[in-house]
Design a protein around this motif. Sequence first.
Motif, mmCIF file in Angstrom:
data_model
loop_
_atom_site.group_PDB
_atom_site.id
_atom_site.type_symbol
_atom_site.label_atom_id
_atom_site.label_comp_id
_atom_site.label_asym_id
_atom_site.label_seq_id
_atom_site.Cartn_x
_atom_site.Cartn_y
_atom_site.Cartn_z
ATOM 1 N N PHE A 206 1.254 -1.177 0.168
ATOM 2 C CA PHE A 206 0.006 -0.010 0.002
ATOM 3 C C PHE A 206 0.839 1.282 0.066
ATOM 4 C CE2 PHE A 206 0.737 -1.733 4.173
ATOM 5 C CZ PHE A 206 1.473 -0.457 4.929
ATOM 6 N N ASP A 207 0.443 2.429 -0.181
ATOM 7 C CA ASP A 207 1.181 3.542 -0.381
ATOM 8 C C ASP A 207 1.888 3.792 0.916
ATOM 9 O OD1 ASP A 207 2.171 6.020 -1.323
ATOM 10 O OD2 ASP A 207 0.289 7.102 -0.681
ATOM 11 N N TYR A 208 3.199 3.838 1.122
ATOM 12 C CA TYR A 208 3.891 4.371 2.241
ATOM 13 C C TYR A 208 4.885 5.416 2.022
ATOM 14 C CZ TYR A 208 7.649 1.320 0.252
ATOM 15 O OH TYR A 208 8.609 0.454 -0.531
ATOM 16 N N ALA A 209 5.168 5.985 3.123
ATOM 17 C CA ALA A 209 6.064 7.311 2.983
ATOM 18 C C ALA A 209 7.354 7.311 2.574
ATOM 19 C CB ALA A 209 5.655 7.959 4.293
ATOM 20 N N SER A 210 8.069 6.370 2.881
ATOM 21 C CA SER A 210 9.524 6.744 2.986
ATOM 22 C C SER A 210 10.462 6.691 1.787
ATOM 23 C CB SER A 210 10.024 5.644 3.975
ATOM 24 O OG SER A 210 9.567 4.450 3.613
ATOM 25 N N VAL A 211 9.661 6.230 0.550
ATOM 26 C CA VAL A 211 10.445 6.280 -0.683
ATOM 27 C C VAL A 211 9.966 7.381 -1.262
ATOM 28 C CG1 VAL A 211 10.741 5.072 -2.664
ATOM 29 C CG2 VAL A 211 11.102 3.763 -0.745
ATOM 30 N N ASP A 212 10.670 8.331 -1.901
ATOM 31 C CA ASP A 212 10.287 9.599 -2.821
ATOM 32 C C ASP A 212 9.943 9.136 -4.069
ATOM 33 O OD1 ASP A 212 9.775 11.783 -4.032
ATOM 34 O OD2 ASP A 212 11.777 12.833 -3.322
ATOM 35 N N GLU A 213 8.667 9.091 -4.444
ATOM 36 C CA GLU A 213 8.306 8.384 -5.693
ATOM 37 C C GLU A 213 8.670 9.345 -6.786
ATOM 38 O OE1 GLU A 213 4.024 7.924 -5.281
ATOM 39 O OE2 GLU A 213 4.184 6.494 -3.769
ATOM 40 N N GLU A 214 8.949 10.779 -6.596
ATOM 41 C CA GLU A 214 9.068 11.885 -7.477
ATOM 42 C C GLU A 214 10.816 11.738 -7.762
ATOM 43 O OE1 GLU A 214 7.496 15.872 -7.732
ATOM 44 O OE2 GLU A 214 7.186 15.475 -5.611
ATOM 45 N N PRO A 233 -2.332 1.271 -3.843
ATOM 46 C CA PRO A 233 -1.138 0.550 -4.101
ATOM 47 C C PRO A 233 0.337 1.676 -4.071
ATOM 48 C CG PRO A 233 -2.646 0.148 -5.708
ATOM 49 C CD PRO A 233 -3.228 0.995 -4.910
ATOM 50 N N GLU A 234 1.472 1.107 -3.700
ATOM 51 C CA GLU A 234 2.642 2.062 -3.454
ATOM 52 C C GLU A 234 2.948 2.356 -4.755
ATOM 53 O OE1 GLU A 234 4.363 3.760 -1.599
ATOM 54 O OE2 GLU A 234 6.220 3.861 -2.689
ATOM 55 N N GLY A 235 3.344 3.622 -4.982
ATOM 56 C CA GLY A 235 3.668 4.444 -6.346
ATOM 57 C C GLY A 235 5.062 4.065 -6.563
ATOM 58 N N SER A 236 6.164 3.727 -5.810
ATOM 59 C CA SER A 236 7.445 3.263 -6.398
ATOM 60 C C SER A 236 7.389 1.968 -7.038
ATOM 61 C CB SER A 236 8.197 3.477 -5.302
ATOM 62 O OG SER A 236 8.101 2.572 -4.280
HETATM 63 CA CA CA Z 1 4.361 6.059 -1.517
#
Ligand code: CA
Length: 651
Positions: A206-214, A233-236
Amino acid sequence: MGEFGIMFGSPILLNTNMRRYLILTFMAVMVALGMSAEKYNEMTYTKRSTTFTLVAEKAQAVQLNIYAEGTGGKAIKTVAMQKGAKGTWKAVVKGDLKGRFYTFNVKQGGKMLGETPGLFAKAVGVNGKRGAVIDMAATNPEGWDNDKALGYAPQDIIVYESHNRDFSVSRKDARYPGKFMALTEPWAIEHLKSLGVTAIHLLPSFDYASVDEEHLERAQFNWGYDPLNYNVPEGSYATDPFKPEVRVNEFKQMVKALHDAGIAVILDVVYNHTMDIDHSNFQLTNPGAFYRKNAEGKYNDGSGCGNETASEHPLMRQYMIESFNYWAKEYHLDGFRVDLMGIHDIETMNLIRQSLPKNVIIYGEGWSAGTCAYPAEKLAMKANTYQMPGIAAFCDDMRDAIRGPFSDDRESAFLAGKAGHQESIKAGIVGCIEHPQVDYSKVNYSKKPWAAEPTQMMAYVSCHDDMCLVDRLKTSMPGIKTDELIRLDLLAQTAVFTSQGVPFMLSGEEMLRDKKGVHNSYNSPDSINQLPWDNMKKYPQVFAYYQGLIALRKAHPAFRLGNAELVRKHVEFLPVEEGLVAFRLKDNAGGDAWKDIVVVLNANKYAAFVDVPEDTYTSVVAGGKVNLEGLRTTTTSRLEVPAQSALIVHN
Ligand code: CA
């Protein structure tokens, strides 16, 4: 009701009876679809208009912002939401909003709390800052309507715990290294099918915070235990984290490819804490409601991650039930692994269980990482597993008896031939149920049986947490040579795959992975976490053994009786010296074609002898080899088991 009235009332004029009839019909359809209980359906898109809803119980006002982009820029529209019943705020925005993004901003205590995509966004822009208006039906891949959860009985589940990046990032022929899509590729599917596992358990996806998807071009890695948006779902792991529909579609493609191969999909879910407390979507909508406080009125930290959610609170309880069901329905998931399940209360876990289809598997960590601000007897701790039918807990008793305690990587146990671990392993073999031959007073952590059924216990010797098996063996048995390490690795997994609990393995163990001795690799680089695919050629005997054990389990119901009475009836332990565990699966257990099966685990550095009723026995596992057709047949009353290995024979 106001909204339905408006929608149905204009442009056609309907009389009161017709309107009532239409509303009742609509509600009946909602009930039939199981939607009646939904509290958190925050965005409903149609081409004509989009309806936004937010639960914000103590809000003075709620502002809805519409954006053209997922990040940056100014709002192109701002709407004051209308207060409805039970703290629910609503706004209907006319026009086709597909492709737009949105945030809510709650006013409470005279101040704006800050923008949030809401509690239950189903699609988001990059890095999960804004919700996205998408047409969910348009995200379904081809053939999705015919896809569904596989419905395996819990005793037929063999779990492979995997991280989306670990698994594929180093694979040279991967088209989508590190992505959800890697699990749709032929090499990946072939590997899992060949190994024989029946379920893949994905670390937080699921979408988590610690990886910068940009900035995915930068070296970044995380397990993902820092939840941001629970229902996206997680973006990375998507090929394009900027396009909200892409990750949803690719997750579904992954599920479908795995299902087509007969592999169930289990998601690791982390409702026990959020990334942080001040800026969490919970706190930005209903301050205080979703977290536990201690006696001093401060936020408690039973998760060791800075906060602890309050599953017993009606808002959080309902949230968890809806979120589990959303993933099960929208993504056809087969099961859930509940992180720090011991933080949640028993009642909530049982309600979740009851709300899901019977064969959706649920298991979790029956512990917390700190003391919870809730009575221990009401928490979903391992000791209380018997109070949660259809929910399983990880068996640290068996794990640590085999490899050594979690508290000290340097300490060994059964694998090093140490005494005093037999009863804990025996408990793990029967699934931690009550059994006349298991003396729970000698089991390392649990002093009494904690499962009512064997499938309420997860059997394992390693997972993503702590050292993987190779590192643990190297650390706890300094100077160990590769040959011995392999012998003990195979011996350890024999206990796991012959347990009446649900067997579980860490991905890469089948290729003798290591993490260069890193105990906690949650944010270690790829060089530590990636699977060593080259080892497939280097240690083919390891893969072959795992594959053989899994095939043995699948071919023989005696290893997966799935019922406590049957386990008590058919599993008989044999008297053996220290450093050994031996048991018989007797009398065609579970309708097995084999009359009796004898399993001996010998951790001693010398050959052991085990007395059995005189008969003609065929060995199927011996000296690190597996052959279901038989390795050797002898008539004897005494089995010889080579040093540091498992023997399995049948008559
Ligand atoms: Ca994320």
